[in-house]
Write a protein that holds these residues in place. Structure first.
Motif, short mmCIF file in Angstrom:
data_model
loop_
_atom_site.label_atom_id
_atom_site.label_comp_id
_atom_site.label_asym_id
_atom_site.label_seq_id
_atom_site.Cartn_x
_atom_site.Cartn_y
_atom_site.Cartn_z
N LEU A 24 0.80 -1.22 0.00
CA LEU A 24 0.00 0.00 0.00
C LEU A 24 0.84 1.27 0.00
O LEU A 24 0.32 2.36 -0.24
CB LEU A 24 -0.93 -0.01 1.22
N ALA A 25 2.13 1.18 0.32
CA ALA A 25 2.99 2.38 0.32
C ALA A 25 4.45 1.94 0.17
O ALA A 25 4.81 0.83 0.57
CB ALA A 25 2.81 3.16 1.61
N ARG A 26 5.25 2.87 -0.35
CA ARG A 26 6.67 2.53 -0.49
C ARG A 26 7.39 2.52 0.85
O ARG A 26 8.52 2.04 0.96
CB ARG A 26 7.36 3.46 -1.50
N GLY A 51 0.50 5.00 13.79
CA GLY A 51 0.56 5.77 12.54
C GLY A 51 0.62 4.80 11.37
O GLY A 51 1.53 4.87 10.55
N CYS A 52 -0.37 3.89 11.31
CA CYS A 52 -0.26 2.72 10.43
C CYS A 52 -0.78 2.96 9.01
O CYS A 52 -0.57 2.11 8.14
CB CYS A 52 -1.00 1.54 11.04
N ALA A 53 -1.49 4.07 8.76
CA ALA A 53 -2.11 4.27 7.44
C ALA A 53 -1.05 4.67 6.39
O ALA A 53 -0.11 5.38 6.74
CB ALA A 53 -3.16 5.38 7.53
N GLY A 55 -1.04 1.42 5.45
CA GLY A 55 -1.06 0.04 5.93
C GLY A 55 0.06 -0.87 5.44
O GLY A 55 0.00 -2.07 5.66
N SER A 56 1.08 -0.29 4.81
CA SER A 56 2.12 -1.18 4.25
C SER A 56 2.97 -1.84 5.34
O SER A 56 3.44 -2.97 5.16
CB SER A 56 3.01 -0.44 3.25
N TRP A 57 3.17 -1.18 6.47
CA TRP A 57 3.95 -1.82 7.55
C TRP A 57 3.17 -3.00 8.13
O TRP A 57 3.75 -4.02 8.49
CB TRP A 57 4.31 -0.80 8.65
N LEU A 58 1.85 -2.84 8.21
CA LEU A 58 1.02 -3.95 8.70
C LEU A 58 1.10 -5.12 7.71
O LEU A 58 1.17 -6.28 8.12
CB LEU A 58 -0.43 -3.50 8.86
N LEU A 74 -2.86 1.80 14.76
CA LEU A 74 -3.54 3.05 15.15
C LEU A 74 -3.27 4.12 14.12
O LEU A 74 -2.13 4.28 13.67
CB LEU A 74 -3.00 3.55 16.51
N ASP A 75 -4.32 4.85 13.74
CA ASP A 75 -4.09 6.07 12.94
C ASP A 75 -5.24 7.04 13.22
O ASP A 75 -6.27 6.67 13.78
CB ASP A 75 -3.96 5.77 11.45
N ARG A 76 -5.03 8.28 12.78
CA ARG A 76 -6.02 9.33 13.06
C ARG A 76 -7.30 9.14 12.27
O ARG A 76 -8.35 9.62 12.66
CB ARG A 76 -5.43 10.70 12.72
N VAL A 90 -8.95 3.76 15.49
CA VAL A 90 -8.91 5.13 14.97
C VAL A 90 -8.85 6.09 16.15
O VAL A 90 -9.70 6.03 17.05
CB VAL A 90 -10.15 5.42 14.08
N GLY A 91 -7.81 6.91 16.16
CA GLY A 91 -7.66 7.85 17.27
C GLY A 91 -6.33 8.58 17.17
O GLY A 91 -5.50 8.25 16.32
N ASP A 92 -6.17 9.53 18.06
CA ASP A 92 -4.92 10.30 18.09
C ASP A 92 -4.01 9.70 19.16
O ASP A 92 -4.46 9.44 20.27
CB ASP A 92 -5.23 11.77 18.42
N SER A 113 6.54 2.67 15.24
CA SER A 113 5.93 3.99 14.98
C SER A 113 6.58 4.62 13.76
O SER A 113 7.79 4.90 13.76
CB SER A 113 6.10 4.93 16.17
N ASP A 114 5.77 4.83 12.73
CA ASP A 114 6.22 5.56 11.54
C ASP A 114 5.50 6.91 11.51
O ASP A 114 5.39 7.54 10.46
CB ASP A 114 5.86 4.73 10.29
N MET A 115 5.02 7.35 12.69
CA MET A 115 4.25 8.60 12.74
C MET A 115 5.12 9.79 12.35
O MET A 115 6.28 9.89 12.75
CB MET A 115 3.70 8.85 14.15
N ALA A 116 4.51 10.66 11.56
CA ALA A 116 5.19 11.89 11.16
C ALA A 116 4.19 13.03 11.30
O ALA A 116 3.01 12.84 11.03
CB ALA A 116 5.64 11.78 9.71
N PRO A 117 4.67 14.21 11.69
CA PRO A 117 3.74 15.35 11.76
C PRO A 117 3.41 15.84 10.36
O PRO A 117 4.14 15.53 9.41
CB PRO A 117 4.56 16.40 12.52
C1 SAM Z 1 4.31 8.03 6.95
S1 SAM Z 1 2.67 7.63 7.39
C2 SAM Z 1 2.78 5.95 7.89
C3 SAM Z 1 2.93 4.97 6.74
C4 SAM Z 1 2.78 3.53 7.20
N1 SAM Z 1 3.94 3.12 7.99
C5 SAM Z 1 2.64 2.60 6.05
O1 SAM Z 1 3.59 1.87 5.78
O2 SAM Z 1 1.57 2.55 5.43
C6 SAM Z 1 2.49 8.46 8.93
C7 SAM Z 1 1.12 8.29 9.57
O3 SAM Z 1 1.19 8.81 10.90
C8 SAM Z 1 -0.11 9.21 11.22
N2 SAM Z 1 -0.11 10.11 12.37
C9 SAM Z 1 0.51 11.32 12.47
N3 SAM Z 1 0.22 11.89 13.66
C10 SAM Z 1 -0.58 11.02 14.32
C11 SAM Z 1 -1.23 11.07 15.59
N4 SAM Z 1 -1.10 12.14 16.39
N5 SAM Z 1 -1.96 10.01 15.98
C12 SAM Z 1 -2.10 8.93 15.16
N6 SAM Z 1 -1.52 8.84 13.92
C13 SAM Z 1 -0.78 9.87 13.52
C14 SAM Z 1 -0.60 9.90 9.94
O4 SAM Z 1 -2.01 9.99 9.93
C15 SAM Z 1 -0.01 9.01 8.86
O5 SAM Z 1 -0.96 8.10 8.39
#
Ligand code: SAM
Length: 205
Positions: A24-26, A51-53, A55-58, A74-76, A90-92, A113-117
């Motif tokens: 789903l993602a690079r 920060g799973c969306a 979903g490629s890490w999953l 978990l993702d927002r 789904v949540g912060d 955690s692959d979360m990024a702002p």
């Molecule tokens: C680079 S993407 C992750 C890509 C994922 N590892 C994949 O392989 O598909 C970063 C994700 O972190 C999530 N994110 C950022 N801040 C967050 C927060 N405060 N709570 C939950 N998720 C958060 C974003 O919504 C985004 O989907």
């Protein structure tokens, strides 16, 4: 200009590769490289992906942990194509209750955690926001990991980088910093790997 072309060619190459291989993602190639080098995931593991969306890490984690493993992401926002068999919350991350992430599980073996702002281009602000996300991911890892568990967290290199890596070093048997080839070399993102969580509470693994 040549460097810009190189970067977009590389991004495009990993994007095309992910599409061709059904990911789903690079971003998948970052985790693959980290895991190949540091063996963070194992068959049967219970994995939390913050920060799973999309979903490629999953998807990658499922391939390693197999059918007996458990995946929680978990993702927002909701995932458009949630990988089968993963429980998505789904949540912060700032406000989510740890009990909601654990559900019926007593602990996780791996926290990712692959979360990024949402980046602003203002370097200091982006760094500070990344540090907050990383610190929260680490806090969740230290609350939910079974003894011996592993952690991988994305962190933008900034003023608190050393302090945060020292926290990981003090709580895990080993700490490594990874900069995967599929991560843009000019990007300030790094991955901090903690292996062998030293739990201070009694838990199980
Ligand atoms: C680079 S993407 C992750 C890509 C994922 N590892 C994949 O392989 O598909 C970063 C994700 O972190 C999530 N994110 C950022 N801040 C967050 C927060 N405060 N709570 C939950 N998720 C958060 C974003 O919504 C985004 O989907």
């Amino acid at each position: 200009m040549a460097r810009l072309d190189d970067r977009s060619t590389r991004r495009d190459r990993f994007h095309k590769k992910a599409k061709k291989e059904g990911f789903l993602a690079r971003a998948v190639y970052k985790l693959e490289e980290i895991d190949t080098k540091h063996q963070v995931l194992h068959a049967g593991d219970r994995v939390l992906d913050l920060g799973c969306a999309p979903g490629s890490w999953l998807q990658y984690a499922r391939g390693v942990v197999g059918e007996s493993g458990m995946l929680v992401g978990l993702d927002r926002g909701p995932l458009q194509k949630p990988p089968p068999g993963a429980r998505i919350v789904v949540g912060d991350v700032a406000t989510i209750a740890v009990s909601e992430l654990l559900g019926e599980l007593p602990a996780f073996d791996v926290v990712l955690s692959d979360m990024a702002p949402d980046t602003t281009g203002i370097r200091q602000l982006d760094q500070a926001r990344s540090e907050v996300l990383f610190e929260r991911a680490l806090e969740i890892a230290m609350t939910t990991l079974a003894p011996g568990g592993n952690f991988v967290g994305k962190l933008f290199q900034g003023p608190d980088f050393k302090r945060l890596t020292e926290v990981v070093r003090s709580k895990f048997g080993a700490m490594k910093i990874a900069k995967p080839a599929s991560s843009r070399q000019i990007s300030i993102e790094q991955y901090v790997v903690g292996k062998g969580f030293r739990a201070e509470r009694s838990g199980e693994r």
